[in-house]
Design a protein around this motif. Structure first.
Motif, short mmCIF file in Angstrom:
data_model
loop_
_atom_site.label_atom_id
_atom_site.label_comp_id
_atom_site.label_asym_id
_atom_site.label_seq_id
_atom_site.Cartn_x
_atom_site.Cartn_y
_atom_site.Cartn_z
N ARG A 76 103.18 -22.11 114.32
CA ARG A 76 102.71 -20.90 113.61
C ARG A 76 102.53 -19.78 114.62
O ARG A 76 102.37 -20.02 115.82
N ALA B 41 99.61 -23.67 106.25
CA ALA B 41 100.34 -24.87 106.65
C ALA B 41 99.35 -26.01 106.85
O ALA B 41 98.22 -25.80 107.28
N THR C 116 105.18 -19.29 109.65
CA THR C 116 105.14 -20.73 109.90
C THR C 116 106.58 -21.19 109.92
O THR C 116 107.36 -20.85 109.03
N SER D 209 103.32 -26.24 103.06
CA SER D 209 102.53 -25.01 102.99
C SER D 209 101.18 -25.23 102.32
O SER D 209 100.24 -24.47 102.56
#
Length: 298
Positions: free
Chosen positions: A248, A256, A235, A269
């Motif tokens: 991503r 994420a 990510t 995250s």
């Protein structure tokens, strides 16, 4: 494991609270990466006064006054230097490019952690909450900030290994994951004249994006090209002075979440880093799709 946070403010009334909110978000990611951390703050008038270039330096074990004198002599201008944990934040009423050249002339072995206008990049070793306190991050202002908490798995625990990687003017990249073909891409970029400061795979991604932006491509194109070129799982959050973007990999195994309101856009995250933001109960919240670039511009 690592943790990413980012906050892009749309409502100027929230600018005075940027540091406070970013510090809280960073602290919530401490469990994902407790050995070191870094932040980039755009627009704080105390750290980076209007009209001043800024350069963040690491790996200089010298008093701030001595650094200011050396760079000021090289530049031919008064220079302000403040020590924020391991980072020497250098500012002067000149372009960031001129200040960067003077800093490199005075201290060729120092590591440049970031440079630009309106940009302060800070890195350090230790618990992220402690670093945020030592930086006085909660008092920072501005329109945008990104942060990263690190759990080192492939390199030494040092300030220089912390994210963000800020290798172009006002450009920052934070990364959760791993690139598997970074050595090949590093060789290709070196052949194109790109220099590297480390063997960290994240720096390869940052240099790749910086080159694309320098070639006049926008951040969405740059990140689509990265997805087509890099193998691995990741990510990424990429920011510059006026934009904020998330992508991503095709598997999207690294966590994420994005939240958006009329007042701000944020990503992290884990949702826990977003839960304290004002108005989050009314936010549109979603998990970014694989290889889809989400970008916002100031």
């Amino acid at each position: 494991m690592c943790g990413i946070v980012g906050l892009h403010l749309r409502n100027p009334e929230l600018y005075p609270r940027l540091g406070e909110m970013l510090a809280d978000m960073l602290g919530e990611m401490q469990d994902r990466g407790a050995d070191s951390a870094g932040v980039a703050v755009y627009g704080d008038p105390t750290w980076t006064p209007a009209g001043h270039g800024a350069v963040s330096l690491l790996e200089l074990d010298l008093p701030a006054a001595e650094v200011a004198t050396a760079i000021g002599t090289s530049l031919g201008s008064l220079v302000d230097v403040r020590l924020l944990d391991a980072t020497l934040l250098v500012t002067a009423p000149v372009t960031s490019e001129a200040l960067l050249a003077a800093a490199r002339s005075a201290f060729p072995d120092a590591l440049v952690a970031g440079f630009g206008v309106d940009l302060a990049v800070l890195k350090g070793v230790g618990a992220p909450r402690d670093l945020a306190r030592d930086w006085c991050l909660a008092g920072a202002q501005g329109w945008q900030g990104v942060g990263h908490t690190r759990m080192a798995t492939e390199s030494a625990v040092t300030p220089s290994g912390a994210h963000p990687y800020a290798v172009g003017p006002e450009q920052c990249l934070v990364h959760n994951g791993s690139f598997s073909n970074h050595a090949t891409i590093r060789r290709e970029l070196r052949a194109a004249g790109i220099e590297f400061d480390s063997e960290n795979d994240t720096e390869v991604g940052a240099r790749f994006v910086a080159k694309a932006l320098a070639d006049s491509k926008d951040v969405e194109v740059a990140l689509k090209e990265l997805c087509a070129t890099f193998d691995g799982f990741y990510t990424l959050l990429v920011s510059n002075r006026d934009s904020f973007a998330v992508v991503r990999d095709t598997i999207a195994c690294k966590p994420a979440v994005i939240a958006e309101t009329d007042d701000w856009v944020a990503m992290a995250s884990e949702y826990r880093a977003l839960a304290g933001l004002p108005g989050v109960e009314n936010a549109r919240i979603w998990e970014p799709e694989p290889e889809v670039v989400y970008a916002w511009t100031r």
